[in-house]
Scaffold this motif. Structure first.
Motif, mmCIF file in Angstrom:
data_model
loop_
_atom_site.group_PDB
_atom_site.id
_atom_site.type_symbol
_atom_site.label_atom_id
_atom_site.label_comp_id
_atom_site.label_asym_id
_atom_site.label_seq_id
_atom_site.Cartn_x
_atom_site.Cartn_y
_atom_site.Cartn_z
ATOM 1 N N TRP A 177 0.703 -1.021 -0.187
ATOM 2 C CA TRP A 177 0.148 -0.241 -0.053
ATOM 3 C C TRP A 177 1.528 0.940 0.184
ATOM 4 N N ALA A 178 1.916 1.273 0.498
ATOM 5 C CA ALA A 178 2.768 2.552 0.713
ATOM 6 C C ALA A 178 3.098 2.708 -0.249
ATOM 7 N N PHE A 179 4.273 1.424 -1.568
ATOM 8 C CA PHE A 179 3.790 1.603 -2.603
ATOM 9 C C PHE A 179 3.334 2.218 -3.928
ATOM 10 N N ALA A 180 1.954 1.173 -3.608
ATOM 11 C CA ALA A 180 1.396 1.522 -3.952
ATOM 12 C C ALA A 180 0.722 3.648 -4.472
ATOM 13 N N PHE A 181 0.140 4.055 -2.802
ATOM 14 C CA PHE A 181 -0.161 5.405 -2.612
ATOM 15 C C PHE A 181 1.234 6.273 -3.324
ATOM 16 N N CYS A 182 2.616 6.056 -3.429
ATOM 17 C CA CYS A 182 3.264 6.541 -4.226
ATOM 18 C C CYS A 182 3.142 6.383 -5.555
ATOM 19 N N VAL A 183 2.572 6.104 -6.204
ATOM 20 C CA VAL A 183 2.513 6.186 -7.662
ATOM 21 C C VAL A 183 0.835 6.567 -7.722
ATOM 22 N N ALA A 184 -0.050 6.441 -6.709
ATOM 23 C CA ALA A 184 -1.040 5.929 -7.274
ATOM 24 C C ALA A 184 -1.660 7.757 -7.421
ATOM 25 N N PHE A 185 -0.526 8.453 -6.326
ATOM 26 C CA PHE A 185 -1.278 9.856 -5.810
ATOM 27 C C PHE A 185 -1.346 11.461 -7.524
ATOM 28 N N PRO A 186 0.631 10.543 -7.217
ATOM 29 C CA PRO A 186 0.967 11.372 -8.493
ATOM 30 C C PRO A 186 -0.082 11.111 -10.443
ATOM 31 N N THR A 187 -0.266 10.383 -10.175
ATOM 32 C CA THR A 187 -0.785 9.186 -11.353
ATOM 33 C C THR A 187 -2.523 10.132 -11.075
ATOM 34 N N VAL A 188 -3.299 9.931 -10.057
ATOM 35 C CA VAL A 188 -4.418 10.788 -10.054
ATOM 36 C C VAL A 188 -3.980 12.193 -10.147
ATOM 37 N N ILE A 189 -3.491 13.081 -9.575
ATOM 38 C CA ILE A 189 -3.061 14.463 -10.089
ATOM 39 C C ILE A 189 -3.361 14.353 -11.371
ATOM 40 N N LEU A 190 -2.947 13.721 -12.011
ATOM 41 C CA LEU A 190 -2.103 13.488 -14.152
ATOM 42 C C LEU A 190 -3.287 13.342 -13.746
ATOM 43 N N VAL A 191 -3.846 12.141 -14.246
ATOM 44 C CA VAL A 191 -5.022 11.798 -15.284
ATOM 45 C C VAL A 191 -6.383 12.387 -14.240
ATOM 46 N N ALA A 192 -6.977 12.833 -13.706
ATOM 47 C CA ALA A 192 -8.065 13.896 -13.060
ATOM 48 C C ALA A 192 -8.718 14.481 -14.298
ATOM 49 N N PRO A 193 -7.375 15.657 -14.505
ATOM 50 C CA PRO A 193 -8.106 16.240 -15.292
ATOM 51 C C PRO A 193 -8.376 15.693 -16.969
ATOM 52 N N VAL A 194 -8.299 14.573 -17.886
ATOM 53 C CA VAL A 194 -7.752 14.257 -19.060
ATOM 54 C C VAL A 194 -9.183 13.591 -18.568
ATOM 55 N N VAL A 195 -9.698 12.392 -17.398
ATOM 56 C CA VAL A 195 -10.758 11.707 -17.240
ATOM 57 C C VAL A 195 -11.897 12.675 -17.208
ATOM 58 N N HIS A 196 -11.676 14.121 -16.219
ATOM 59 C CA HIS A 196 -12.948 14.562 -16.335
ATOM 60 C C HIS A 196 -13.397 14.907 -18.006
ATOM 61 N N LYS A 197 -12.079 15.456 -18.336
ATOM 62 C CA LYS A 197 -12.647 16.235 -20.343
ATOM 63 C C LYS A 197 -13.473 15.258 -20.441
ATOM 64 N N LEU A 198 -12.830 13.641 -19.829
ATOM 65 C CA LEU A 198 -13.738 12.466 -21.746
ATOM 66 C C LEU A 198 -14.614 12.499 -21.017
ATOM 67 N N THR A 199 -15.238 12.250 -19.906
ATOM 68 C CA THR A 199 -16.690 12.223 -18.736
ATOM 69 C C THR A 199 -17.462 13.244 -19.290
ATOM 70 N N THR A 200 -16.569 14.421 -19.539
ATOM 71 C CA THR A 200 -17.792 15.466 -19.645
ATOM 72 C C THR A 200 -18.183 15.399 -21.692
ATOM 73 N N LYS A 201 -17.258 15.196 -22.708
ATOM 74 C CA LYS A 201 -17.857 14.838 -23.466
ATOM 75 C C LYS A 201 -18.830 13.586 -24.104
ATOM 76 N N ILE A 202 -18.675 12.687 -22.716
ATOM 77 C CA ILE A 202 -19.555 11.583 -23.339
ATOM 78 C C ILE A 202 -21.195 11.108 -22.532
ATOM 79 N N VAL A 203 -21.215 12.155 -21.435
ATOM 80 C CA VAL A 203 -22.005 12.271 -20.377
ATOM 81 C C VAL A 203 -22.895 14.001 -20.874
ATOM 82 N N ARG A 204 -23.678 14.019 -21.734
ATOM 83 C CA ARG A 204 -25.313 14.533 -21.957
ATOM 84 C C ARG A 204 -25.243 15.298 -20.852
ATOM 85 N N SER A 205 -25.352 16.882 -21.163
ATOM 86 C CA SER A 205 -25.816 17.561 -20.112
ATOM 87 C C SER A 205 -27.266 17.710 -19.743
#
Length: 74
Positions: free
Chosen positions: A46-74
């Motif tokens: 878990w200690a190792f995984a968190f050290c990888v997961a935290f920066p990954t979420v920081i980097l990937v979250a904006p991309v996922v948010h944009k993809l979700t906005t494009k896919i989901v209707r308003s």
């Protein structure tokens, strides 16, 4: 309390914490089974995984948010 301007970082922290904790537990049990020292194996993973997961979420979250906005209707 933490300022609202840090919402993204706080979200990323908790998302990484819970996801890395759960996934490292599942993968540890899958790899070695329910052995006597599974908790220490899991915590190390878990200690190792968190050290990888935290920066990954920081980097990937904006991309996922944009993809979700494009896919989901308003």
């Amino acid at each position: 309390m933490i300022s609202a301007k840090y919402r993204t970082v706080v979200f990323a922290f908790f998302m990484a914490l819970f996801m890395s904790g759960f996934m490292s537990l599942v993968i540890s049990i899958f790899n070695v089974g329910l052995i006597d020292n599974i908790v220490s194996i899991w915590l190390a993973a878990w200690a190792f995984a968190f050290c990888v997961a935290f920066p990954t979420v920081i980097l990937v979250a904006p991309v996922v948010h944009k993809l979700t906005t494009k896919i989901v209707r308003s």
